[in-house]
Design a protein around this motif. Structure first.
Motif, short mmCIF file in Angstrom:
data_model
loop_
_atom_site.label_atom_id
_atom_site.label_comp_id
_atom_site.label_asym_id
_atom_site.label_seq_id
_atom_site.Cartn_x
_atom_site.Cartn_y
_atom_site.Cartn_z
N GLN A 1 55.55 41.95 47.11
CA GLN A 1 54.12 41.78 46.87
C GLN A 1 53.72 40.31 46.94
O GLN A 1 52.66 39.96 47.49
CB GLN A 1 53.74 42.35 45.49
CG GLN A 1 53.86 43.87 45.42
CD GLN A 1 53.50 44.42 44.05
OE1 GLN A 1 53.67 45.60 43.79
NE2 GLN A 1 53.01 43.59 43.17
N ASN B 1 39.10 42.15 51.75
CA ASN B 1 40.48 42.12 51.26
C ASN B 1 40.45 42.17 49.74
O ASN B 1 40.28 41.16 49.07
CB ASN B 1 41.19 40.86 51.73
CG ASN B 1 42.69 40.97 51.57
OD1 ASN B 1 43.17 41.63 50.64
ND2 ASN B 1 43.44 40.35 52.46
N GLU C 1 47.83 40.61 38.92
CA GLU C 1 47.76 41.73 39.85
C GLU C 1 48.86 41.64 40.90
O GLU C 1 49.43 42.65 41.28
CB GLU C 1 46.39 41.74 40.55
CG GLU C 1 45.24 42.03 39.60
CD GLU C 1 43.90 42.02 40.32
OE1 GLU C 1 43.89 41.68 41.52
OE2 GLU C 1 42.87 42.32 39.68
N VAL C 2 49.16 40.42 41.37
CA VAL C 2 50.23 40.25 42.36
C VAL C 2 51.60 40.42 41.72
O VAL C 2 52.48 41.10 42.26
CB VAL C 2 50.11 38.87 43.03
CG1 VAL C 2 51.23 38.67 44.05
CG2 VAL C 2 48.76 38.72 43.70
N ASN D 1 42.74 42.34 47.68
CA ASN D 1 43.84 41.66 47.01
C ASN D 1 43.50 40.21 46.68
O ASN D 1 44.19 39.59 45.87
CB ASN D 1 45.10 41.70 47.89
CG ASN D 1 45.60 43.11 48.08
OD1 ASN D 1 45.54 43.92 47.17
ND2 ASN D 1 46.08 43.43 49.27
N LEU D 2 42.48 39.66 47.35
CA LEU D 2 42.10 38.28 47.09
C LEU D 2 41.15 38.20 45.91
O LEU D 2 40.32 39.09 45.68
CB LEU D 2 41.44 37.68 48.34
CG LEU D 2 42.33 37.51 49.57
CD1 LEU D 2 41.51 36.98 50.73
CD2 LEU D 2 43.49 36.58 49.27
N TYR D 3 41.27 37.10 45.18
CA TYR D 3 40.34 36.86 44.08
C TYR D 3 39.11 36.11 44.59
O TYR D 3 37.98 36.57 44.44
CB TYR D 3 41.06 36.06 42.99
CG TYR D 3 40.15 35.55 41.91
CD1 TYR D 3 39.48 36.43 41.06
CD2 TYR D 3 39.95 34.18 41.72
CE1 TYR D 3 38.63 35.97 40.06
CE2 TYR D 3 39.11 33.70 40.72
CZ TYR D 3 38.46 34.59 39.90
OH TYR D 3 37.62 34.14 38.91
N CYS E 1 47.07 35.07 52.18
CA CYS E 1 46.38 33.82 51.86
C CYS E 1 46.52 32.81 53.00
O CYS E 1 45.56 32.10 53.33
CB CYS E 1 46.94 33.23 50.56
SG CYS E 1 46.54 34.21 49.09
N ALA F 1 44.33 34.27 44.25
CA ALA F 1 44.57 35.65 43.84
C ALA F 1 44.93 35.64 42.37
O ALA F 1 45.27 34.61 41.78
CB ALA F 1 45.68 36.28 44.67
N GLN G 1 53.79 39.20 50.58
CA GLN G 1 52.65 39.77 51.28
C GLN G 1 51.37 39.01 50.93
O GLN G 1 50.54 38.72 51.79
CB GLN G 1 52.52 41.24 50.94
CG GLN G 1 51.40 41.96 51.70
CD GLN G 1 51.33 43.42 51.34
OE1 GLN G 1 51.99 43.90 50.43
NE2 GLN G 1 50.53 44.16 52.07
N MET G 2 51.21 38.70 49.64
CA MET G 2 50.01 37.95 49.24
C MET G 2 50.01 36.56 49.84
O MET G 2 48.96 36.06 50.28
CB MET G 2 49.96 37.86 47.70
CG MET G 2 48.77 37.06 47.19
SD MET G 2 47.18 37.63 47.87
CE MET G 2 47.10 39.28 47.19
#
Length: 591
Positions: A59, A116, A203-204, A118-120, A67, A199, A62-63
């Motif tokens: 994870q 996306n 969560e990540v 997953n991004l903050y 980014c 992010a 992937q993040m």
């Protein structure tokens, strides 16, 4: 005890002997089962911990990729860079231009963030304080100064971990933020702004903040200092731990723990997951106590029924021995008779299972021998067929030369070389020089089909000729260049093959470029997804399936860091870049 045993009655002697004969194997069996259960429990815990650690690392990687890609999108937005440059130079847009800039550029960048989940946030900071902020994308230097990372020695392209979002006073503080901070620069004006792609770490990497005394996770730098995570133990203990292995068992605060760790290269830190084994140790103690109590009960019971059980056990054992002895003497259908219940019956059943496994192994061995013999026959047949084809081609070549049809003779020669290369079985990778020769033969044969000429322009450093790559890796790419480049133009064209060595990164690239019509961004993205396997190829004849197969073969041979990249623009042709590991001459010769 010896004096008592010698003076005891025969029934008592038999009872003692029977008890010992049963109790000792029972103790050994119980110990083996106990050890096996312990090993199984620890192994299960290790597998679970290994999976969680791998999942968290995946994870995070992937993040990091998301980014990095998002950062590149913002860095490659010309209007945004131009606006930041104007702000740095003290130039201001008029109101209409600002509105147009917001609608055309800021709104599209905002869609990237919203698309996306997953991004903050993705934020761009100007170096000027007097600007028209365009939330949630563009902010002033005054806002950037509020961020915790702004006060550090900021290094472009660095990650900043586990801080609070303090951009606004009137909004609740968001905790546990991780950000990739990159400078926006131009050749003329240097640094004109900063882009922050962030992010939420909870969560990540949720394991960093949801830990307990039984299991917790932390991020450590190279010196063992805790960068993020909740640790119930003294942080100094991490500095004394040996992280040479990805997994190990040690003691923390007097209890055994399982430590899994992996290095997150994108973040420059180590993800460490600690799982307590205290519950398994407590369970082992309780099981040992229960097992000891059970054995005491069994011994007391056996002391009263030893004589009867001894006779039954001996009778069952003799039956087991007879079955095994018959099997050893050649009666492969022999089985062990299972009589009654108990440990001897279990032993008989296990013996039957062992005999079944031996029979299966004998059958499997015979099958393997037959398959090996059949493989040898098929290989011999293929060799005979290949030799027959080569001899026929050689005869055709000689006939063409006799008739002075040298163009046909050359075509047959090229076809023979191409078939010999493709039909020859090889277990490993081949040298680049042989692959390039195969491509030359292929182009020569293709030129027989067309009224126009396809030229092959190769510029390969001599050091690359002995490098290894999977067989027939470049031909599918050249074939795509012919089909989707030269064939579409239907005119004289050139396919260039360029090689370049990157010694610092230990790799080299082969770039194959055609002069075709190219492709737009949508078609190019679909092709890239087909190559990576994220999307299925349209058909077996499409260029996606061939390039996907090449990608898979290179990845299996050298790892996921190597493979294909495709670049193209409408009307400017297509370039396929093959990245492969580079070995020095001695290493390449040894491979």
């Amino acid at each position: 005890m010896r004096k008592w045993f010698r003076g005891a009655k025969l029934s008592q002697q038999l009872s003692v002997i029977a008890c010992l004969c049963v109790l000792v194997p029972t103790l050994l069996l119980a110990y083996g089962m106990f050890t096996s259960l312990q090993s199984t429990a620890i192994s299960t815990r290790q597998q679970e911990a290994r999976f969680r650690c791998s999942q968290m690392a995946g994870q995070a990687e992937q993040m990091a990729e998301v980014c990095n890609m998002s950062t590149q999108v913002f860095l490659n937005t010309p209007d945004l860079v131009s606006h930041l440059t104007q702000l740095k130079n003290g130039q201001q847009m008029d109101s209409l231009a600002l509105v147009e800039f917001y609608r055309e550029d800021i709104a599209s960048l905002e869609k990237i963030v919203l698309s996306n989940p997953n991004l903050y946030q993705i934020r761009v900071y100007s170096l000027s304080e007097q600007i028209n902020e365009m939330m949630p994308i563009l902010y002033s230097a005054q806002r950037m100064a509020r961020m915790p990372w702004a006060g550090e020695a900021q290094l472009s392209g660095s990650w900043y971990l586990d801080f609070d979002d303090q951009l606004f006073d009137d909004y609740p503080v968001t905790h546990h933020i991780m950000s990739l901070v990159t400078d926006i620069t131009t050749a003329e004006d240097g640094r004109v702004g900063v882009v922050e792609v962030s992010a939420r770490m909870d969560e990540v990497l949720p394991g960093l903040f949801s830990g307990s005394g039984e299991a917790f996770s932390v991020l450590l730098d190279a010196q063992g200092n805790v960068l993020a995570g909740t640790s119930p133990v003294d942080e100094a203990l991490f500095q004394e731990m040996d992280f040479s292995e990805e997994e190990g068992i040690c003691r923390l605060n007097g209890s055994r723990v399982l430590v899994n760790q992996t290095w997150l290269k994108d973040f420059g830190c180590r993800y460490v997951q600690v799982t307590s084994l205290a519950d398994l140790d407590r369970l082992a103690v309780s099981q040992a106590v229960l097992l000891a109590a059970a054995l005491v009960v069994v011994f007391v019971v056996l002391a009263f029924a030893a004589s009867f059980m001894t006779r039954r056990l001996l009778r069952g054992l003799y039956g087991t021995f007879d079955g095994i002895r018959a099997f050893a003497n050649g009666d492969f259908d022999a089985t062990v008779a299972v009589t009654g219940e108990g440990e001897v019956a279990d032993f008989s059943r296990e013996a039957n299972g062992l005999l079944d496994k031996i029979r299966q192994l004998m059958h499997d061995n015979l099958e393997r021998q037959m398959q090996a013999r059949n493989s040898e026959i098929r290989a011999l047949q293929n060799q005979i067929n290949a030799h027959f084809i080569y001899n026929v081609l050689e005869a055709i070549k000689m006939m063409a030369e006799i008739d002075e049809r040298y163009d046909i003779a050359d075509a047959v020669t090229n076809l023979g070389k191409l078939l010999r290369y493709s039909m020859k079985w090889e277990s490993g990778n081949v040298r680049l020089s042989r692959e390039l020769s195969y491509i030359e033969n292929y182009i020569a044969l293709m030129n027989l089909r067309f009224d126009y000429v396809i030229r092959l322009d190769m510029d390969i450093p001599g050091e690359l000729m002995d490098q290894r790559l999977p067989k027939v890796s470049l031909q599918p790419i050249v074939e795509n260049a012919v089909v989707h480049g030269a064939a579409v133009l239907a005119a004289d064209t050139t396919i260039s093959v360029r090689g370049k060595i990157d010694r610092e990164r230990g790799r080299y690239t082969i770039c194959i470029t055609d002069e075709g019509k190219g492709m737009d961004a949508q078609v190019l993205e679909q092709l890239r997804r087909q190559i990576s396997g994220e999307a299925p190829a349209a058909s077996s004849s499409g260029n996606g399936i061939g390039l996907h197969n090449v990608q898979e073969r290179i990845s299996r041979s050298f790892g996921p860091d190597f493979g294909l990249q495709v670049s193209s623009q409408p009307g400017q042709g297509t370039t396929v870049t093959v990245t492969l590991p580079f070995y020095e001459q001695k290493e390449a010769e040894a491979i």
